[in-house]
Scaffold this active site. Structure first.
Site, PDB file in Angstrom:
ATOM      1  N   ILE A  70      35.320  12.415 -16.815  1.00 34.03           N
ATOM      2  CA  ILE A  70      35.138  12.740 -18.236  1.00 34.03           C
ATOM      3  C   ILE A  70      36.441  13.244 -18.848  1.00 34.03           C
ATOM      4  O   ILE A  70      36.781  12.915 -19.994  1.00 34.03           O
ATOM      5  CB  ILE A  70      34.005  13.776 -18.406  1.00 34.03           C
ATOM      6  CG1 ILE A  70      32.651  13.112 -18.106  1.00 34.03           C
ATOM      7  CG2 ILE A  70      34.004  14.379 -19.810  1.00 34.03           C
ATOM      8  CD1 ILE A  70      31.495  14.084 -17.963  1.00 34.03           C
ATOM      9  N   GLU A  89      29.519  25.555   7.442  1.00 33.97           N
ATOM     10  CA  GLU A  89      28.144  26.002   7.720  1.00 33.97           C
ATOM     11  C   GLU A  89      27.182  24.833   7.948  1.00 33.97           C
ATOM     12  O   GLU A  89      26.039  24.835   7.499  1.00 33.97           O
ATOM     13  CB  GLU A  89      27.629  26.931   6.617  1.00 33.97           C
ATOM     14  CG  GLU A  89      28.173  28.327   6.760  1.00 33.97           C
ATOM     15  CD  GLU A  89      27.243  29.412   6.274  1.00 33.97           C
ATOM     16  OE1 GLU A  89      26.024  29.318   6.501  1.00 33.97           O
ATOM     17  OE2 GLU A  89      27.748  30.368   5.666  1.00 33.97           O
TER      18      GLU A  89
END
Length: 410
Positions: free
Chosen positions: A357, A383
């Site tokens: 954009i 994680e």
């Protein structure tokens, strides 16, 4: 008449069981306070710390004084006692300003979680109390150069000698490793390579000033540059048996159990980043003109903004659900993995769309979205990678189907 009466009873039951998606007034206050701090302090300093790579100690101390650091530590041990959902609200808001600074603030929660779940009263008083009393860093040391997602491949060993264990090995990509006052360490205590992971490893709490600990150089990462990430080497590090966390041989379960609490927090970080991507994109789309009108009026831009909005709302909703499950005391591996996987993947889509954009400006370091794109990638990696999350999800799904004959959970 009977049919109408039965319908009325059903409606009453539905109304009583209707779920509320509204935050409480207290939760709204927590969210607003964290977002204000994020916009006033983190966002204006994000570029500075991204360029310098310096650890943001001043901001970390401010966050601690406001109760935004280690929010899950119970009041009994001097902490804020926020719980899972409130902690997620804080992380999401802080990540809006800068996920790198947010990680410096909230990253120690991954080391705190195993103590919270499996620590003795003495361990909780010492280590949780230490974290609550001042802005202190602790690190979760499980990953190794040859063992990331494959935790069963951990080579670090701990050998019992009298009332102590002697630890030898290296850990890699340890967040906060350069400043940690203590480490959560997973080490193999069973020499038999055929012993299942659930019995082969033991978890230890290792004080950072213990002789034999070497902290490697700060890693230069693509994003979240002010987060301190290092290799930590343990050479004949002696740890008293009182520092075993949980039972001997049960370290793998302790280490993995922590993720049920912390993966919603990581998901919240990705949600905060997606939120920032959307806001920056909306602002730019309304200001930038092309073909005689703001680009926000072009359908191509509108559709990208709409997709970003859909993904943001869904990732936020499921992240809140996963956190609420931890507050309810349920096992949330399934929900935590969905939240982490979807939020991480869609954060990367949001960052890519934001750069698109912005056009050429999105590729330029003077504009904010290139940093958001660099920061987003790690959410699909740390994680538990997005692939690992899919393994957890599919395994749980298939087990449930085999037992209940349906894919619907719960």
């Amino acid at each position: 008449m009977l049919s109408r009466f039965s319908s009325s009873i059903v409606r009453q039951r539905i109304q009583k069981r209707q779920m509320s998606f509204e935050l409480s007034s207290t939760q709204k206050e927590i969210q607003a306070a964290a977002l204000q701090f994020s916009k006033d302090v983190l966002l204006p300093n994000a570029s500075k710390y991204d360029k310098s790579g310096e650890f943001p100690w001043e901001i970390v101390r401010q966050a601690h004084s406001l109760g935004f650091m280690n929010p899950i530590i119970p009041e009994k041990y001097g902490g804020p006692g926020m719980g899972g959902l409130n902690s997620v609200l804080i992380v999401e808001a802080l990540s809006y300003g800068c996920t790198g600074i947010q990680l410096a603030i909230v990253g120690p929660s991954l080391a705190v979680a195993p103590v919270y779940l499996a620590g003795t009263e003495e361990q909780k008083k010492k280590y949780l109390g230490m974290m609550a009393s001042e802005a202190t860093i602790a690190s979760y040391a499980v990953t190794e150069p040859g063992a990331g997602s494959d935790v069963n491949g951990v080579k670090t060993k701990a050998v019992q000698k009298g009332d102590e264990y002697v630890i030898n090995g290296s850990k890699a990509w340890i967040t906060g490793g350069g400043h940690a006052k203590w480490f959560f360490v997973l080490a193999r205590t069973d020499e038999n390579p055929n012993t299942p992971a659930g019995k082969a490893f033991t978890a230890f709490l290792v004080d950072g000033d213990t002789p034999g600990i070497t902290r490697g150089k700060k890693e230069e990462n693509m994003g979240q540059k002010c987060s301190d990430t290092r290799t930590i080497t343990f050479e004949d590090v002696r740890v008293p048996k009182e520092n075993i966390l949980g039972a001997p041989g049960a370290g793998f379960k302790v280490a993995m159990g922590a993720f049920d609490l912390t993966r919603p927090l990581v998901a919240a970080g990705a949600v905060g980043l997606s939120w920032r991507c959307l806001d920056e994109s909306c602002k730019y789309a309304l200001e930038r003109n092309a073909f005689g009108t703001p680009i926000a009026n072009h359908q191509a831009i509108q559709f990208m903004l709409a997709d970003m909005t859909v993904n943001l709302e869904l990732s936020r909703l499921y992240t809140y659900r996963a956190a609420a499950e931890t507050d309810a005391g349920g096992v949330s591996s399934y929900s935590a993995s969905i939240a982490k996987c979807f939020s991480a993947d869609t954060a990367n889509i949001a960052a890519a769309n934001a750069c698109q954009i912005f056009g050429g400006a999105g590729f330029n370091c003077d504009y904010p979205v290139e940093k958001l794109m660099r920061d987003a990638k790690i959410y699909q990696i740390y994680e538990g990678t997005s692939q690992i999350q899919r393994m957890v999800i599919s395994r749980t799904l298939l087990q449930n189907f085999a037992q209940n004959g349906t894919s619907k959970m719960g």
